[in-house]
Scaffold this motif. Structure first.
Motif, PDB file in Angstrom:
ATOM      1  N   CYS A 174       0.838  -1.200   0.000  1.00  0.00           N
ATOM      2  CA  CYS A 174       0.000   0.000   0.000  1.00  0.00           C
ATOM      3  C   CYS A 174       0.880   1.261   0.000  1.00  0.00           C
ATOM      4  N   ALA A 204       0.059   4.312   0.855  1.00  0.00           N
ATOM      5  CA  ALA A 204      -0.139   5.110   2.074  1.00  0.00           C
ATOM      6  C   ALA A 204       0.728   4.590   3.214  1.00  0.00           C
ATOM      7  N   CYS A 245      -1.780   8.572  -0.690  1.00  0.00           N
ATOM      8  CA  CYS A 245      -2.815   7.833  -1.437  1.00  0.00           C
ATOM      9  C   CYS A 245      -3.960   7.439  -0.508  1.00  0.00           C
ATOM     10  N   ASP A 246      -5.172   7.785  -0.920  1.00  0.00           N
ATOM     11  CA  ASP A 246      -6.360   7.407  -0.142  1.00  0.00           C
ATOM     12  C   ASP A 246      -7.506   7.092  -1.111  1.00  0.00           C
ATOM     13  N   LEU A 247      -7.138   6.641  -2.301  1.00  0.00           N
ATOM     14  CA  LEU A 247      -8.147   6.460  -3.347  1.00  0.00           C
ATOM     15  C   LEU A 247      -9.212   5.438  -2.968  1.00  0.00           C
ATOM     16  N   PRO A 258      -5.367   1.794   5.059  1.00  0.00           N
ATOM     17  CA  PRO A 258      -6.830   1.739   5.005  1.00  0.00           C
ATOM     18  C   PRO A 258      -7.349   0.736   6.034  1.00  0.00           C
ATOM     19  N   PRO A 318      -4.190   1.912  -7.323  1.00  0.00           N
ATOM     20  CA  PRO A 318      -3.231   2.038  -8.430  1.00  0.00           C
ATOM     21  C   PRO A 318      -2.036   1.084  -8.381  1.00  0.00           C
ATOM     22  N   THR A 319      -1.905   0.306  -7.303  1.00  0.00           N
ATOM     23  CA  THR A 319      -0.710  -0.541  -7.228  1.00  0.00           C
ATOM     24  C   THR A 319      -0.919  -1.851  -7.988  1.00  0.00           C
TER      25      THR A 319
HETATM   26  S1  SF4 Z   1      -5.742   2.871  -3.067  1.00  0.00           S
HETATM   27 FE1  SF4 Z   1      -4.353   1.138  -2.739  1.00  0.00          FE
HETATM   28  S2  SF4 Z   1      -2.349   2.093  -2.452  1.00  0.00           S
HETATM   29 FE2  SF4 Z   1      -3.862   3.728  -2.184  1.00  0.00          FE
HETATM   30  S3  SF4 Z   1      -4.287   3.756   0.039  1.00  0.00           S
HETATM   31 FE3  SF4 Z   1      -5.793   2.384  -0.872  1.00  0.00          FE
HETATM   32  S4  SF4 Z   1      -4.876   0.312  -0.725  1.00  0.00           S
HETATM   33 FE4  SF4 Z   1      -3.234   1.817  -0.406  1.00  0.00          FE
END
Ligand code: SF4
Ligand code: SF4
Ligand code: SF4
Length: 275
Positions: free
Chosen positions: A173, A175, A214-216, A240, A257-258
């Motif tokens: 992740c 974040a 990142c918090d998508l 998250p 996005p990962t």
């Molecule tokens: S979208 Fe993926 S990389 Fe971004 S915070 Fe959520 S789990 Fe982590």
């Protein structure tokens, strides 16, 4: 002449018998081959919202494909031969296209002719949520901040849990590493989504985002902080945190996005009613 006919008939009989034996062998081998094949749940795919417990669902679904046709974001696909007994039944792969409830009225459930996807649970939940409102405002003059249709839809979205999100490996992740993200939504997949609080659908591959951290997965979740929040850990990292309100729609996995995705949605087990 009669003897020749008998000979031919015998040959035909032997030929037909051989064909039958070969066919049985082929069908038998196929059945043996498929019996151990993982079904779609074991692959981590989800059943459409409102679907019955797996055993009941396999019994009730007639593989008509109507749920596939009606889904506005084309989230539902039909399983193929590799899915064993699940062949021809509908599933959702959240890694590609989640159920983001863009249809509002859970049309897959509404359209299912056998109630393999059961609309009643949504109907009851929606009605229960709006009934007190209509009692309170019998003249239909609702305050500006109350839209009974939206109240009903939200209750319907909450009515069934098809999966649950989890972050199996926090190190994947962004974040968690305090990293932001700038670029297109998703991980190269072509999903469609109606972001929370908006009415228009967007194509994730055409949507640019820019986040300091990142918090998508959190901000695109259709159920908001009752389902997922970005938790600050003791060491100052973020992660998250999935809450009880998660219904397993798969949006978080679709927009992450990962690659491989840091957040995945696993199907939940439901209690069979009939099998
Ligand atoms: S979208 Fe993926 S990389 Fe971004 S915070 Fe959520 S789990 Fe982590
Ligand atoms: S509409 Fe119902 S019966 Fe038809 S494929 Fe979908 S789940 Fe199965
Ligand atoms: S956390 Fe939100 S977006 Fe992710 S599966 Fe649960 S309800 Fe859907």
């Amino acid at each position: 002449m009669a003897a020749t006919n008998t000979k031919i008939n015998r040959r035909q009989f032997l030929k037909a018998s051989a064909s039958a034996v070969i066919s049985l062998a082929v069908v038998g081998s196929a059945a043996y081959y498929f019996k151990d094949k993982s079904n779609i749940r074991e692959k981590g795919y989800l059943r459409p919202p409102g679907s019955r417990a797996e055993k009941d669902f396999l019994f009730a679904c007639i593989k008509c494909g109507l749920c596939v046709q009606i889904c506005p974001v084309h989230a539902i696909k039909l399983a193929d031969w590799n899915d064993g007994l699940a062949y021809g039944t509908p599933f959702i792969d959240p890694n590609v296209q989640a159920c983001d409830y863009s249809c509002d009225a859970i049309q897959c459930a509404e359209t299912c002719p056998t109630a393999a996807i059961d609309f009643q649970i949504f109907k009851h939940a929606g009605n229960e949520a709006v009934a007190p409102l209509f009692k309170k405002y019998p003249d239909g003059q609702f305050p500006k901040d109350i839209n009974p249709f939206e109240v009903q839809i939200l209750a319907m979205k909450r009515a069934d849990k098809i999966g649950e999100a989890e972050v199996p490996n926090p190190t994947q992740c962004l974040a968690y590493h305090g990293q932001g993200y700038k670029g297109k939504l998703g991980h190269g997949n072509k999903g469609i989504l109606r972001p929370p609080g908006t009415k228009e659908r967007i194509k994730i591959q055409e949507t640019e985002v820019n986040r300091e951290i990142c918090d998508l997965c959190v901000t695109y979740c259709p159920l908001g902080d009752e389902a997922i929040v970005l938790d600050k850990l003791e060491d100052g990292k973020f992660l998250p945190k999935v809450k009880d309100g998660c219904v397993g729609c798969g949006v978080c996995q679709m927009v992450c996005p990962t690659d491989p995705v840091a957040i995945v949605v696993k199907p939940v087990d439901k209690e069979p009613q009939f099998a």
